[in-house]
Scaffold this motif. Structure first.
Motif, PDB file in Angstrom:
ATOM      1  N   ARG A   3       0.159   9.904 -18.124  1.00  0.00           N
ATOM      2  CA  ARG A   3       0.080  10.575 -16.832  1.00  0.00           C
ATOM      3  C   ARG A   3      -0.537   9.600 -15.824  1.00  0.00           C
ATOM      4  O   ARG A   3      -1.649   9.133 -16.017  1.00  0.00           O
ATOM      5  CB  ARG A   3      -0.756  11.843 -16.942  1.00  0.00           C
ATOM      6  CG  ARG A   3      -0.130  12.882 -17.861  1.00  0.00           C
ATOM      7  CD  ARG A   3      -1.121  13.982 -18.236  1.00  0.00           C
ATOM      8  NE  ARG A   3      -1.726  14.603 -17.074  1.00  0.00           N
ATOM      9  CZ  ARG A   3      -1.158  15.569 -16.353  1.00  0.00           C
ATOM     10  NH1 ARG A   3       0.048  16.028 -16.695  1.00  0.00           N
ATOM     11  NH2 ARG A   3      -1.772  16.096 -15.308  1.00  0.00           N
ATOM     12  N   MET A   5      -1.317   8.421 -11.635  1.00  0.00           N
ATOM     13  CA  MET A   5      -1.457   8.769 -10.228  1.00  0.00           C
ATOM     14  C   MET A   5      -1.393   7.485  -9.410  1.00  0.00           C
ATOM     15  O   MET A   5      -1.992   6.477  -9.796  1.00  0.00           O
ATOM     16  CB  MET A   5      -2.777   9.486  -9.956  1.00  0.00           C
ATOM     17  CG  MET A   5      -2.984   9.848  -8.483  1.00  0.00           C
ATOM     18  SD  MET A   5      -4.390  10.958  -8.206  1.00  0.00           S
ATOM     19  CE  MET A   5      -5.763   9.824  -8.412  1.00  0.00           C
ATOM     20  N   ALA A  31       0.737  12.668  -9.656  1.00  0.00           N
ATOM     21  CA  ALA A  31       0.160  12.873  -8.327  1.00  0.00           C
ATOM     22  C   ALA A  31       0.220  11.588  -7.512  1.00  0.00           C
ATOM     23  O   ALA A  31       0.323  10.491  -8.059  1.00  0.00           O
ATOM     24  CB  ALA A  31      -1.286  13.344  -8.443  1.00  0.00           C
ATOM     25  N   GLU A  32       0.171  11.760  -6.197  1.00  0.00           N
ATOM     26  CA  GLU A  32       0.070  10.647  -5.265  1.00  0.00           C
ATOM     27  C   GLU A  32      -1.028  10.976  -4.264  1.00  0.00           C
ATOM     28  O   GLU A  32      -1.330  12.141  -4.009  1.00  0.00           O
ATOM     29  CB  GLU A  32       1.394  10.426  -4.527  1.00  0.00           C
ATOM     30  CG  GLU A  32       2.555  10.016  -5.424  1.00  0.00           C
ATOM     31  CD  GLU A  32       3.839   9.805  -4.631  1.00  0.00           C
ATOM     32  OE1 GLU A  32       3.742   9.432  -3.437  1.00  0.00           O
ATOM     33  OE2 GLU A  32       4.929  10.002  -5.195  1.00  0.00           O
ATOM     34  N   ALA A  42      -7.382  14.646  -6.211  1.00  0.00           N
ATOM     35  CA  ALA A  42      -6.204  14.673  -7.070  1.00  0.00           C
ATOM     36  C   ALA A  42      -6.559  14.320  -8.516  1.00  0.00           C
ATOM     37  O   ALA A  42      -5.981  14.866  -9.464  1.00  0.00           O
ATOM     38  CB  ALA A  42      -5.137  13.714  -6.546  1.00  0.00           C
ATOM     39  N   HIS A  46      -5.496  16.803 -11.459  1.00  0.00           N
ATOM     40  CA  HIS A  46      -4.381  16.425 -12.336  1.00  0.00           C
ATOM     41  C   HIS A  46      -4.787  15.665 -13.594  1.00  0.00           C
ATOM     42  O   HIS A  46      -3.969  15.510 -14.504  1.00  0.00           O
ATOM     43  CB  HIS A  46      -3.363  15.604 -11.544  1.00  0.00           C
ATOM     44  CG  HIS A  46      -2.745  16.341 -10.399  1.00  0.00           C
ATOM     45  ND1 HIS A  46      -1.697  17.223 -10.562  1.00  0.00           N
ATOM     46  CD2 HIS A  46      -3.033  16.334  -9.063  1.00  0.00           C
ATOM     47  CE1 HIS A  46      -1.359  17.727  -9.384  1.00  0.00           C
ATOM     48  NE2 HIS A  46      -2.149  17.201  -8.459  1.00  0.00           N
ATOM     49  N   PRO A  48      -5.216  12.414 -14.508  1.00  0.00           N
ATOM     50  CA  PRO A  48      -4.287  11.355 -14.941  1.00  0.00           C
ATOM     51  C   PRO A  48      -4.936  10.435 -15.974  1.00  0.00           C
ATOM     52  O   PRO A  48      -6.167  10.337 -16.059  1.00  0.00           O
ATOM     53  CB  PRO A  48      -3.994  10.601 -13.643  1.00  0.00           C
ATOM     54  CG  PRO A  48      -5.241  10.780 -12.838  1.00  0.00           C
ATOM     55  CD  PRO A  48      -5.701  12.176 -13.126  1.00  0.00           C
ATOM     56  N   ILE A  51      -4.751   5.413 -13.059  1.00  0.00           N
ATOM     57  CA  ILE A  51      -4.671   5.505 -11.607  1.00  0.00           C
ATOM     58  C   ILE A  51      -4.389   4.109 -11.045  1.00  0.00           C
ATOM     59  O   ILE A  51      -5.102   3.159 -11.354  1.00  0.00           O
ATOM     60  CB  ILE A  51      -5.981   6.028 -10.982  1.00  0.00           C
ATOM     61  CG1 ILE A  51      -6.295   7.436 -11.495  1.00  0.00           C
ATOM     62  CG2 ILE A  51      -5.882   6.018  -9.454  1.00  0.00           C
ATOM     63  CD1 ILE A  51      -7.620   7.982 -10.993  1.00  0.00           C
TER      64      ILE A  51
END
Length: 224
Positions: A3, A5, A31-32, A42, A46, A48, A51
């Motif tokens: 995952r 971002m 996500a962004e 975020a 989320h 992640p 990142i």
């Protein structure tokens, strides 16, 4: 699935990286974000694994955002800093804040994917375009404090050898061959020295090695 971002204030750059990564079967961009503040929010929402973090952004830069995200008690993600071709002290500060490495924004798509996978597996990523002199220069400015020396003394002789090899950019297989020990033994030494020094990963180990004077310019192979 990994995952990921992507954080960058330039929408085109952000979307470009996201499209490259989303095209991989084992990677999902969850996500962004366009600012450091958005990145913090975020990351909480989320969770992640990785990142990709730009440095210069409005409201809050990537350095502050990285530090706040990684300081969170439940943070398990790793951060890869995105930078341009003109490296500066911010890159070194990002590594000290806990980032697992950095890549240039003009990185090839396949290299970006490999960087994400490498960091996800616990490795470090230092872009070839960022020279070893950058790390050495700013590490020397930090000085060799008493605290660093005391922490270094916690390591066994073998663990110091492994730390030096990590700073030189050697993989576990290369360290095993150089020290005439098994790869599993190398992994054990790496885990032990990271724990004793209170470091997150190999990227912080490289920074520590320079800060305490164990590694010097000319020794570090920046792509590892």
């Amino acid at each position: 699935m990994l995952r990921v971002m992507v954080v960058d204030d330039q929408a085109l750059v952000r979307r470009g990286f996201a499209l490259i990564l989303d095209n991989e079967p084992d990677i999902e961009v969850v996500a962004e974000a366009a600012t450091g503040i958005e990145a913090i929010e975020a990351a909480k929402a989320h969770q992640p694994d990785i990142i990709l973090m730009d440095i210069r952004m409005p409201e809050m830069d990537g350095l502050e955002a990285t530090a706040r995200i990684l300081e969170a008690g439940d943070a398990t993600c790793r951060v890869i800093i995105l930078t341009t071709f003109d490296p500066d002290e911010y890159v070194f500060r990002a590594l000290r804040a806990g980032a697992s490495g950095f890549v240039l924004k003009d990185i090839l798509p396949e290299a970006l994917v490999q960087a994400v996978r490498t960091v996800a597996e616990g490795g470090a990523m230092l872009a070839p375009g960022i020279t070893q002199r950058l790390i050495s220069q700013f590490a020397q400015k930090m000085g060799t404090g008493r605290n660093l020396a005391e922490r270094l003394e916690r390591l066994t002789t073998r663990e110091r050898e492994v730390l030096g090899a990590i700073a030189a950019g050697k993989s576990n297989a290369e360290i095993a061959e150089a020290l005439f020990i098994g790869p599993a033994t190398v992994k054990t030494h790496v885990s032990s020295l990271l724990s004793k020094l209170g470091l997150r990963d190999r990227a912080q180990a490289v920074v520590f090695a320079y800060e305490c004077g164990l590694a010097t310019v000319g020794e570090c192979d920046v792509g590892f």
